[in-house]
Scaffold this motif. Sequence first.
Motif, PDB file in Angstrom:
ATOM      1  N   LEU A 185       1.919   4.898   5.689  1.00 40.71           N
ATOM      2  CA  LEU A 185       0.818   3.908   5.265  1.00 40.71           C
ATOM      3  C   LEU A 185       1.661   2.902   4.379  1.00 40.71           C
ATOM      4  CD1 LEU A 185      -2.126   3.270   4.758  1.00 40.71           C
ATOM      5  CD2 LEU A 185      -2.135   4.786   2.872  1.00 40.71           C
ATOM      6  N   ILE A 186       1.319   1.636   4.610  1.00 37.62           N
ATOM      7  CA  ILE A 186       1.731   0.457   3.837  1.00 37.62           C
ATOM      8  C   ILE A 186       0.624  -0.027   2.862  1.00 37.62           C
ATOM      9  CG2 ILE A 186       3.026  -1.821   3.914  1.00 37.62           C
ATOM     10  CD1 ILE A 186       4.038  -0.922   6.621  1.00 37.62           C
ATOM     11  N   VAL A 187       0.681  -0.081   1.621  1.00 35.83           N
ATOM     12  CA  VAL A 187      -0.398  -0.581   0.716  1.00 35.83           C
ATOM     13  C   VAL A 187       0.197  -1.859   0.171  1.00 35.83           C
ATOM     14  CG1 VAL A 187      -1.632  -0.164  -1.148  1.00 35.83           C
ATOM     15  CG2 VAL A 187      -0.692   1.742   0.260  1.00 35.83           C
ATOM     16  N   GLY A 188      -0.341  -3.096   0.423  1.00 39.97           N
ATOM     17  CA  GLY A 188      -0.057  -4.274   0.201  1.00 39.97           C
ATOM     18  C   GLY A 188       0.336  -5.299   1.236  1.00 39.97           C
ATOM     19  N   SER A 189       0.325  -6.523   1.157  1.00 37.41           N
ATOM     20  CA  SER A 189       0.645  -7.488   2.348  1.00 37.41           C
ATOM     21  C   SER A 189       1.378  -8.727   1.739  1.00 37.41           C
ATOM     22  CB  SER A 189      -0.653  -7.640   3.077  1.00 37.41           C
ATOM     23  OG  SER A 189      -1.723  -8.289   2.057  1.00 37.41           O
ATOM     24  N   GLY A 190       2.065  -8.691   1.236  1.00 33.86           N
ATOM     25  CA  GLY A 190       2.878  -9.583   0.800  1.00 33.86           C
ATOM     26  C   GLY A 190       4.313  -9.675   1.430  1.00 33.86           C
ATOM     27  N   PRO A 191       5.141 -10.486   1.153  1.00 35.21           N
ATOM     28  CA  PRO A 191       6.470 -10.632   1.955  1.00 35.21           C
ATOM     29  C   PRO A 191       6.993  -9.029   2.470  1.00 35.21           C
ATOM     30  CG  PRO A 191       6.444 -12.292   0.559  1.00 35.21           C
ATOM     31  CD  PRO A 191       5.117 -11.326   0.122  1.00 35.21           C
ATOM     32  N   ALA A 192       6.855  -8.201   0.894  1.00 33.05           N
ATOM     33  CA  ALA A 192       7.397  -6.851   0.987  1.00 33.05           C
ATOM     34  C   ALA A 192       6.456  -6.079   2.128  1.00 33.05           C
ATOM     35  CB  ALA A 192       7.356  -6.124  -0.247  1.00 33.05           C
ATOM     36  N   VAL A 204       0.172   1.820   9.318  1.00 38.70           N
ATOM     37  CA  VAL A 204      -0.983   1.173   9.041  1.00 38.70           C
ATOM     38  C   VAL A 204      -0.706   0.622   7.651  1.00 38.70           C
ATOM     39  CG1 VAL A 204      -3.530   1.466   8.288  1.00 38.70           C
ATOM     40  CG2 VAL A 204      -2.564   2.968  10.170  1.00 38.70           C
ATOM     41  N   LEU A 205      -1.115  -0.856   7.688  1.00 38.89           N
ATOM     42  CA  LEU A 205      -1.204  -1.818   6.439  1.00 38.89           C
ATOM     43  C   LEU A 205      -2.263  -2.104   6.024  1.00 38.89           C
ATOM     44  CD1 LEU A 205       1.320  -4.556   6.000  1.00 38.89           C
ATOM     45  CD2 LEU A 205      -0.894  -4.921   5.373  1.00 38.89           C
ATOM     46  N   VAL A 206      -2.645  -1.827   4.670  1.00 40.13           N
ATOM     47  CA  VAL A 206      -3.827  -2.189   4.031  1.00 40.13           C
ATOM     48  C   VAL A 206      -3.562  -3.188   3.203  1.00 40.13           C
ATOM     49  CG1 VAL A 206      -5.866  -1.357   2.703  1.00 40.13           C
ATOM     50  CG2 VAL A 206      -4.632   0.426   4.171  1.00 40.13           C
ATOM     51  N   GLN A 207      -4.363  -4.505   3.577  1.00 44.69           N
ATOM     52  CA  GLN A 207      -3.964  -5.531   2.769  1.00 44.69           C
ATOM     53  C   GLN A 207      -4.057  -5.759   1.433  1.00 44.69           C
ATOM     54  OE1 GLN A 207      -6.134  -8.426   5.770  1.00 44.69           O
ATOM     55  NE2 GLN A 207      -4.207  -9.214   6.199  1.00 44.69           N
ATOM     56  N   GLY A 208      -5.155  -5.282   0.781  1.00 41.93           N
ATOM     57  CA  GLY A 208      -5.514  -5.244  -0.406  1.00 41.93           C
ATOM     58  C   GLY A 208      -6.295  -6.504  -1.106  1.00 41.93           C
ATOM     59  N   ASP A 260      -0.590  -1.860  12.578  1.00 37.41           N
ATOM     60  CA  ASP A 260      -2.051  -2.041  12.549  1.00 37.41           C
ATOM     61  C   ASP A 260      -2.331  -2.728  10.919  1.00 37.41           C
ATOM     62  OD1 ASP A 260      -4.759  -1.940  12.524  1.00 37.41           O
ATOM     63  OD2 ASP A 260      -4.858   0.241  12.964  1.00 37.41           O
ATOM     64  N   VAL A 261      -2.923  -3.881  11.044  1.00 35.65           N
ATOM     65  CA  VAL A 261      -3.120  -4.521   9.756  1.00 35.65           C
ATOM     66  C   VAL A 261      -4.641  -4.234   9.413  1.00 35.65           C
ATOM     67  CG1 VAL A 261      -3.242  -6.801   8.432  1.00 35.65           C
ATOM     68  CG2 VAL A 261      -1.251  -6.112  10.049  1.00 35.65           C
ATOM     69  N   VAL A 262      -5.103  -3.768   8.298  1.00 36.38           N
ATOM     70  CA  VAL A 262      -6.377  -3.236   7.972  1.00 36.38           C
ATOM     71  C   VAL A 262      -6.835  -4.178   6.798  1.00 36.38           C
ATOM     72  CG1 VAL A 262      -8.121  -1.657   7.206  1.00 36.38           C
ATOM     73  CG2 VAL A 262      -6.253  -1.140   9.105  1.00 36.38           C
ATOM     74  N   THR A 263      -7.851  -4.967   6.803  1.00 41.67           N
ATOM     75  CA  THR A 263      -8.580  -5.526   5.769  1.00 41.67           C
ATOM     76  C   THR A 263      -9.251  -4.672   5.009  1.00 41.67           C
ATOM     77  OG1 THR A 263      -8.544  -7.732   6.934  1.00 41.67           O
ATOM     78  CG2 THR A 263      -9.631  -7.665   4.901  1.00 41.67           C
ATOM     79  N   ASP A 264      -8.735  -4.320   3.883  1.00 43.16           N
ATOM     80  CA  ASP A 264      -9.520  -3.173   2.952  1.00 43.16           C
ATOM     81  C   ASP A 264      -8.563  -3.170   1.326  1.00 43.16           C
ATOM     82  OD1 ASP A 264     -11.222  -1.402   2.180  1.00 43.16           O
ATOM     83  OD2 ASP A 264     -11.139  -0.095   3.839  1.00 43.16           O
ATOM     84  N   ILE A 265      -8.978  -2.267   0.722  1.00 43.34           N
ATOM     85  CA  ILE A 265      -8.531  -2.186  -0.619  1.00 43.34           C
ATOM     86  C   ILE A 265      -8.083  -0.673  -0.853  1.00 43.34           C
ATOM     87  CG2 ILE A 265      -8.376  -2.644  -2.987  1.00 43.34           C
ATOM     88  CD1 ILE A 265     -10.522  -5.101  -2.512  1.00 43.34           C
ATOM     89  N   ILE A 266      -7.147  -0.333  -0.976  1.00 44.22           N
ATOM     90  CA  ILE A 266      -6.867   1.092  -1.401  1.00 44.22           C
ATOM     91  C   ILE A 266      -7.240   1.562  -2.993  1.00 44.22           C
ATOM     92  CG2 ILE A 266      -5.092   3.067  -1.705  1.00 44.22           C
ATOM     93  CD1 ILE A 266      -5.902   2.630   1.162  1.00 44.22           C
ATOM     94  N   THR A 267      -8.119   2.271  -3.212  1.00 41.14           N
ATOM     95  CA  THR A 267      -8.532   2.398  -4.585  1.00 41.14           C
ATOM     96  C   THR A 267      -8.099   3.692  -5.422  1.00 41.14           C
ATOM     97  OG1 THR A 267     -10.330   3.512  -3.932  1.00 41.14           O
ATOM     98  CG2 THR A 267     -10.535   0.995  -4.209  1.00 41.14           C
ATOM     99  N   GLU A 268      -7.505   4.579  -4.640  1.00 41.97           N
ATOM    100  CA  GLU A 268      -7.181   6.065  -5.002  1.00 41.97           C
ATOM    101  C   GLU A 268      -6.178   6.613  -4.047  1.00 41.97           C
ATOM    102  OE1 GLU A 268      -8.941  10.378  -5.935  1.00 41.97           O
ATOM    103  OE2 GLU A 268     -10.297   8.525  -5.753  1.00 41.97           O
ATOM    104  N   LEU A 269      -4.870   6.964  -4.424  1.00 42.79           N
ATOM    105  CA  LEU A 269      -3.695   7.672  -3.959  1.00 42.79           C
ATOM    106  C   LEU A 269      -3.408   8.919  -4.544  1.00 42.79           C
ATOM    107  CD1 LEU A 269      -1.735   7.307  -1.714  1.00 42.79           C
ATOM    108  CD2 LEU A 269      -0.044   6.314  -3.401  1.00 42.79           C
ATOM    109  N   ASP A 270      -3.926  10.014  -3.830  1.00 43.05           N
ATOM    110  CA  ASP A 270      -3.448  11.474  -4.151  1.00 43.05           C
ATOM    111  C   ASP A 270      -2.132  11.888  -3.590  1.00 43.05           C
ATOM    112  OD1 ASP A 270      -3.156  13.920  -4.920  1.00 43.05           O
ATOM    113  OD2 ASP A 270      -4.961  14.753  -3.756  1.00 43.05           O
ATOM    114  N   ALA A 287       4.283   9.268   4.868  1.00 46.33           N
ATOM    115  CA  ALA A 287       5.169   8.615   4.024  1.00 46.33           C
ATOM    116  C   ALA A 287       4.300   7.633   3.465  1.00 46.33           C
ATOM    117  CB  ALA A 287       6.205   7.958   4.425  1.00 46.33           C
ATOM    118  N   VAL A 288       4.567   6.822   2.276  1.00 43.30           N
ATOM    119  CA  VAL A 288       3.701   5.742   1.745  1.00 43.30           C
ATOM    120  C   VAL A 288       4.626   4.534   0.991  1.00 43.30           C
ATOM    121  CG1 VAL A 288       2.110   4.835   0.104  1.00 43.30           C
ATOM    122  CG2 VAL A 288       1.681   6.979   1.128  1.00 43.30           C
ATOM    123  N   ILE A 289       4.267   3.460   1.613  1.00 45.85           N
ATOM    124  CA  ILE A 289       5.269   2.295   1.137  1.00 45.85           C
ATOM    125  C   ILE A 289       4.171   1.552   0.183  1.00 45.85           C
ATOM    126  CG2 ILE A 289       6.571   0.277   1.518  1.00 45.85           C
ATOM    127  CD1 ILE A 289       7.324   1.382   4.285  1.00 45.85           C
TER     128      ILE A 289
END
Length: 324
Positions: A10-17, A33-37, A78-88, A108-110
């Motif tokens: 899971l990738i959280v964020g959608s800038g160059p990184a 899966v990339l959640v854009q933020g 898979d690019v998803v338009t959403d915002i991750i609000t909580e990470l356990d 794994a989370v990036i």
Amino acid sequence: MSKPRHTKCLIVGSGPAGYTAGVYAARAMLDPVLVQGLEPGGQLTTTTEVENWPGDTEVQGPDLMLRMEAHAKAVGCDVVTDIITELDTDSRPFVARADSGTTFTADAVILATGARAKWLGLESEEKFKGFGVSACATCDGFFYRGEEIVVVGGGNTAVEEALFLTNFASKVTLIHRRDELRAEQILQRRLFKHPKVETLWFHELEEVLGEDNPKGVTGVKVRNNQTGEVGEIPCKGVFIAIGHAPASELVKGKVEMHHGDYVKVEPGSTRTSIPGIFAAGDLTDHVYRQAVTSAGMGCMAALDAEKFLAELEDEGTELAEAAG
């Protein structure tokens, strides 16, 4: 409640990184899966001319980010338009909850959530945000055609904003608390020779002045930090460009941080203090803060995640064989 959606990475964020991590993770067959933020594309979407991206003498920031997004999608991210609000982060698979109500689980989370503009913290600044006070020249500069504008700051961001605003403003006053800028020399040379720009040294913004009906800025009150003398500068727009703070709230108190809430990674890697969670880009970088270094770290994060997951798989195979 819908069933949690699982991904290896899971990738959280959608800038160059984030987008670069998406490209490399997809090519490594991690089905990321990339959640854009909150701000798809990150800070570059609020930048006009980018002149230091290798391979492009000049490119528009939003165009560059659209190209990166398209590249990530093309290779299978898979690019998803959403915002991750909580990470356990207490157990694996990690559990991420999104603003839409979707729950993701990941081996794994990036983290690539980037950074956000800093503000001065003045009551009058807050009062006129969106009504003459802004942190994004490319978003709002157009509204000040023929007007006088003030920019606060002394780094690359401030100088770039001031130069961009000369396309619209009749005059741009750059206010800086010291007597020299931190910006790159090439930008300083452009600024100092521009006929529309005046630099006010050793001054700090004390108050944004304005009216309530209609709501809008009429000027600023500034103080000379050497003499204490207070003066006023008439203007219609105030652009705050004093830097950025890492968007690390999602993992505050969970992963190790340093230098004012930047996520700490192991030297030469993107590994955080929690195995399986990696961080890249401006979220971790308090030194360089460049698009190209963020992209490089995104690549590193995907490769680090790939190695981590491969080692997990090997461990699982060995345990299964031992049990059998």
